[in-house]
Design a protein around this motif. Sequence first.
Motif, mmCIF file in Angstrom:
data_model
loop_
_atom_site.group_PDB
_atom_site.id
_atom_site.type_symbol
_atom_site.label_atom_id
_atom_site.label_comp_id
_atom_site.label_asym_id
_atom_site.label_seq_id
_atom_site.Cartn_x
_atom_site.Cartn_y
_atom_site.Cartn_z
ATOM 1 N N LEU A 189 18.973 3.763 6.931
ATOM 2 C CA LEU A 189 19.075 4.565 5.999
ATOM 3 C C LEU A 189 18.030 5.908 5.897
ATOM 4 C CD1 LEU A 189 19.936 2.221 3.019
ATOM 5 C CD2 LEU A 189 21.404 4.218 3.822
ATOM 6 N N ALA A 190 16.830 5.422 6.147
ATOM 7 C CA ALA A 190 15.715 6.535 6.354
ATOM 8 C C ALA A 190 16.078 7.597 7.385
ATOM 9 C CB ALA A 190 14.282 5.976 6.676
ATOM 10 N N GLU A 198 13.408 11.412 0.165
ATOM 11 C CA GLU A 198 14.496 10.177 0.397
ATOM 12 C C GLU A 198 14.302 9.403 1.823
ATOM 13 O OE1 GLU A 198 17.784 8.070 -1.492
ATOM 14 O OE2 GLU A 198 15.903 9.345 -2.185
ATOM 15 N N ALA A 199 14.095 9.953 2.719
ATOM 16 C CA ALA A 199 13.772 9.421 3.959
ATOM 17 C C ALA A 199 12.447 8.494 3.933
ATOM 18 C CB ALA A 199 13.689 10.213 5.004
ATOM 19 N N ALA A 200 11.464 9.118 3.130
ATOM 20 C CA ALA A 200 10.224 8.263 2.975
ATOM 21 C C ALA A 200 10.203 7.295 2.101
ATOM 22 C CB ALA A 200 9.085 9.306 2.383
ATOM 23 N N ARG A 201 11.158 7.337 1.105
ATOM 24 C CA ARG A 201 11.568 6.146 0.063
ATOM 25 C C ARG A 201 12.132 4.922 0.635
ATOM 26 N NH1 ARG A 201 15.192 4.079 -3.229
ATOM 27 N NH2 ARG A 201 16.921 5.330 -2.656
ATOM 28 N N TYR A 202 13.057 5.342 1.606
ATOM 29 C CA TYR A 202 13.620 4.168 2.321
ATOM 30 C C TYR A 202 12.785 3.510 3.333
ATOM 31 C CZ TYR A 202 18.422 5.073 0.478
ATOM 32 O OH TYR A 202 19.552 5.340 -0.253
ATOM 33 N N ALA A 203 12.074 4.244 4.110
ATOM 34 C CA ALA A 203 11.008 3.921 5.291
ATOM 35 C C ALA A 203 9.951 2.824 4.415
ATOM 36 C CB ALA A 203 10.429 5.062 6.041
ATOM 37 N N ILE A 208 8.488 11.786 9.499
ATOM 38 C CA ILE A 208 8.738 12.681 8.404
ATOM 39 C C ILE A 208 7.461 13.092 7.801
ATOM 40 C CG2 ILE A 208 9.074 11.975 5.687
ATOM 41 C CD1 ILE A 208 10.497 9.484 6.429
ATOM 42 N N GLY A 209 6.414 12.608 8.002
ATOM 43 C CA GLY A 209 5.162 13.216 7.820
ATOM 44 C C GLY A 209 4.812 14.502 8.770
ATOM 45 N N LEU A 265 0.504 11.501 5.693
ATOM 46 C CA LEU A 265 1.661 10.646 5.690
ATOM 47 C C LEU A 265 1.532 10.215 7.448
ATOM 48 C CD1 LEU A 265 3.787 8.667 4.949
ATOM 49 C CD2 LEU A 265 5.454 10.989 4.965
ATOM 50 N N ALA A 266 1.543 11.374 8.094
ATOM 51 C CA ALA A 266 1.499 11.001 9.686
ATOM 52 C C ALA A 266 0.430 10.439 10.176
ATOM 53 C CB ALA A 266 1.805 12.485 10.270
ATOM 54 N N ASP A 267 -0.651 10.630 9.648
ATOM 55 C CA ASP A 267 -1.990 9.959 10.025
ATOM 56 C C ASP A 267 -1.704 8.350 9.609
ATOM 57 O OD1 ASP A 267 -3.234 12.105 11.051
ATOM 58 O OD2 ASP A 267 -4.439 12.536 9.273
ATOM 59 N N GLU A 268 -1.242 8.157 8.390
ATOM 60 C CA GLU A 268 -1.227 6.774 7.833
ATOM 61 C C GLU A 268 -0.121 6.205 8.596
ATOM 62 O OE1 GLU A 268 1.154 4.347 4.427
ATOM 63 O OE2 GLU A 268 1.121 6.358 4.211
#
Length: 174
Positions: free
Chosen positions: A124-125, A136-141, A161-162, A170-173
């Motif tokens: 889904l992400a 929404e993509a981040a929520r599913y991930a 996504i980040g 987000l990308a770093d995380e």
Amino acid sequence: RPFSTDPEAWAAIPEADRLLFEARELLKGRRYGPARELFEAALSREPWNRDALLGMADLCYRSALYEAGLEYVDRALQLDAYDAGANFRAGSFYRARNQIADARDAFGWAARSMAWRSAAYVQLAELMIGNGDWPEAARYARLALDFDRTSVPAWRALAVIGRKAGDEALADEA
């Protein structure tokens, strides 16, 4: 533990189940042609056998026979519309055919099962990434990671996504 099957036990197992067992063993060994023959033989004995239907669907997916595979999955879903494994496979076929709304619906049903939850949320992400819907993509991930902290596909989705959304944190995380 025993490494051989008691011949009396093997004879007591219905023939379709024996064929399915052998077909699954062939799949593990990547012997797809003989596995297909055994799945077909099982279906000739029990046309509505769920495992045989899903086995044939898996073989169709590997061969990019999406229309045929979807027919097998649809038959399995006629038996149980909430079957998570069948819904996950349906979502995969719909995604391959670029039927995004149908894929999203099928993966949503698959996500209701613990066995398929993380994988379905990753799918889904990825669908939402394709739509450019970053929140929404981040929520599913993140939902996928709630059920499998080590899910490489979920972390990869968050990294994408980040980068795409310009969210360095987000990308770093990820």
